[in-house]
Design an enzyme around this catalytic site. Structure first.
Site, PDB file in Angstrom:
ATOM      1  N   ASN A   1      46.099  16.230  34.810  1.00 14.27           N
ATOM      2  CA  ASN A   1      46.956  17.237  34.170  1.00 14.27           C
ATOM      3  C   ASN A   1      46.332  17.766  32.874  1.00 14.27           C
ATOM      4  OD1 ASN A   1      49.034  17.654  31.833  1.00 14.27           O
ATOM      5  ND2 ASN A   1      50.143  18.264  33.673  1.00 14.27           N
TER       6      ASN A   1
ATOM      7  N   LYS B   1      56.456   2.569  26.750  1.00 17.31           N
ATOM      8  CA  LYS B   1      55.563   2.943  27.855  1.00 17.31           C
ATOM      9  C   LYS B   1      55.881   2.071  29.051  1.00 17.31           C
ATOM     10  CE  LYS B   1      51.937   5.736  28.361  1.00 17.31           C
ATOM     11  NZ  LYS B   1      51.634   6.942  27.578  1.00 17.31           N
TER      12      LYS B   1
HETATM   13  N1  GLU Z   1      52.551  10.263  28.742  1.00 18.65           N
HETATM   14  C1  GLU Z   1      52.448  11.237  27.695  1.00 18.65           C
HETATM   15  C2  GLU Z   1      51.813  10.624  26.453  1.00 18.65           C
HETATM   16  O1  GLU Z   1      51.059   9.677  26.539  1.00 18.65           O
HETATM   17  C3  GLU Z   1      53.781  11.926  27.423  1.00 18.65           C
HETATM   18  C4  GLU Z   1      54.886  11.008  27.036  1.00 18.65           C
HETATM   19  C5  GLU Z   1      56.247  11.686  27.037  1.00 18.65           C
HETATM   20  O2  GLU Z   1      56.318  12.871  27.309  1.00 18.65           O
HETATM   21  O3  GLU Z   1      57.209  10.982  26.749  1.00 18.65           O
HETATM   22  O4  GLU Z   1      51.978  11.106  25.383  1.00 18.65           O
END
Ligand code: GLU
Length: 418
Positions: free
Chosen positions: A223, A108
């Site tokens: 979103n 992340k």
């Molecule tokens: N940010 C999204 C999550 O927390 C998607 C992560 C991604 O597509 O790599 O799952």
């Protein structure tokens, strides 16, 4: 919040892991390895602002565990971002890709900034500055970012472009959630919400609840929240009765028109003052007498303070980490059926994975194919968690941990790490 309630997301993530590790009797070295990120990068970013000044921003990229594949996970722009939040989110990504059984690890990123007060030019320069620093540890087979809170396909496009300059050639698979003309996947936009709706469908079936006509309240209207408002009625026949964002909430027990609400938010910047609804606070939204609650905002929203007042039968966590440890316990005792975050919101990363596969092949699928494969993946993941919950007599969150941690642990062992 009660005085002693733990609100550090990373401590919460570690504690959740500890609970599962104990039940699984995970060996101590393996348990300790899985409590920490494998590596992390802290960056300082000078960015030229529109008024000619230079502002200094701070950012992070955490690669939590890559035993099952390249690390994968979103990138947040938020004024309250901290390294511990990013660590927690990276841990949850590791469990998320594992519970979905896709060949990726977890990571992340985050930048401490307030995108709401930045111009498009400033956001572009910040995005490019981030890649100039973090790009050295990214790659389609190393670590692959994606959108998250307050980051968009346009931001992904700038980042992909900056990375292409660094490498000297196009590398579409280095980032997902790209706009379609740059190698994005059909169906990525609504994937998080769609996956969540598939999960709710499975849960309702198991609980013997009819979703047709059931009421749904959505906290958070980004979103995930906006697409949930559209897909809830379209896929499950639910009635959206309330929604909120950082500025406040709205409620109409008779139901409201999701498309009109999305248009209102696009016009005014908020759901607040939507015609034909009563004003409510974010806190009041969580406590409404509804059948399905969808936390789709930020972490630590359902706490020891409000958990006892939650009346929903199902809490479908489209946000990451919306429920504190104490609240989790209370909801469980009160019979609220929780669809835990890293299962319920895994649709996004699953279609990100499909996007990477399509980038690697240079061949693109139709939206219907993406929906079908996502449905298959979500249903299988839900069933493995539900089955594990039954087998171990534990709640869904613990069961999801047992499934996910078990797979990551196996990969670590096979690699000879422990
Ligand atoms: N940010 C999204 C999550 O927390 C998607 C992560 C991604 O597509 O790599 O799952």
């Amino acid at each position: 919040m009660t005085v002693n309630e733990e609100l550090n997301p990373f401590v919460i993530a570690q504690t959740q892991l500890d609970t599962a590790a104990e039940i699984m009797q995970l060996e101590p070295a393996l348990h300790e390895l899985l409590r920490w990120p494998i590596r992390e990068l802290h960056v300082t970013l000078p960015v030229k602002m529109d008024d000619g000044s230079t502002e200094i921003f701070h950012g992070f990229r955490v690669q939590y565990n890559d035993a099952r594949g390249p690390t994968k996970g979103g990138l947040r722009f938020h004024p309250h971002e901290t390294i511990d939040t990013v660590r927690a989110l990276a841990a949850w990504m590791t469990w998320k890709t594992s519970v979905m059984d896709i060949p990726l690890g977890g990571g992340k990123g985050g930048i401490i900034c307030n995108p709401k007060v930045m111009s498009p030019g400033e956001l572009e320069r910040l995005s490019r500055a981030y890649i100039r620093q973090v790009g050295r540890i990214l790659g389609e087979d190393m670590d692959v970012p994606a959108p998250d809170v307050y980051t968009t396909p346009q931001i992904m496009a700038w980042m992909m472009d900056e990375y292409a300059f660094m490498r000297g050639h196009n590398v579409p698979g280095v980032i997902t959630g790209k706009p379609l003309p740059l190698g994005g996947s059909a169906g990525r936009g609504d994937a998080t919400a769609r996956g969540g709706m598939y999960c709710i469908r499975e849960a309702a079936q198991q609980l013997g609840i009819k979703t047709e006509g059931a009421t749904m309240a959505i906290q958070g209207f980004g979103n995930a929240g906006q697409y949930a408002a559209v897909l809830g009625p379209a896929l499950l026949g639910v009635k959206i009765v309330a929604a909120s964002d950082s500025k406040g909430g709205i409620y109409n027990p008779q139901g409201l028109d999701p498309d009109a609400l999305i248009a209102h938010k696009a016009d005014t910047g908020s759901v607040v003052n939507f015609a034909g609804t009563d004003a409510i606070t974010n806190e009041e939204l969580l406590e409404l007498d509804v059948n399905i609650l969808v936390p789709a905002a930020l972490e630590n929203q359902i706490t020891a303070d409000n958990a006892t007042n939650i009346k929903a039968k199902i809490s479908a966590e489209l946000a990451n980490g919306p429920t504190t440890l104490e609240a989790d316990q209370i909801l469980h005792e009160n019979g609220v059926y929780i669809l835990p975050d890293f299962l319920c919101n895994a649709g996004g990363v699953t279609v990100s994975y499909f996007e990477q596969v399509q980038n690697a092949y240079g061949y693109y699928w139709k939206e219907a194919q993406v929906h079908e494969l996502l449905n298959e993946k979500m249903t299988a993941a839900f069933q493995s968690v539900a089955q594990t919950a039954k087998e171990y007599q534990v709640n869904n969150r613990v069961a999801a941990y047992i499934v996910a941690v078990g797979r990551v642990a196996e990969a670590c062992k096979l690699r000879g790490w422990v």
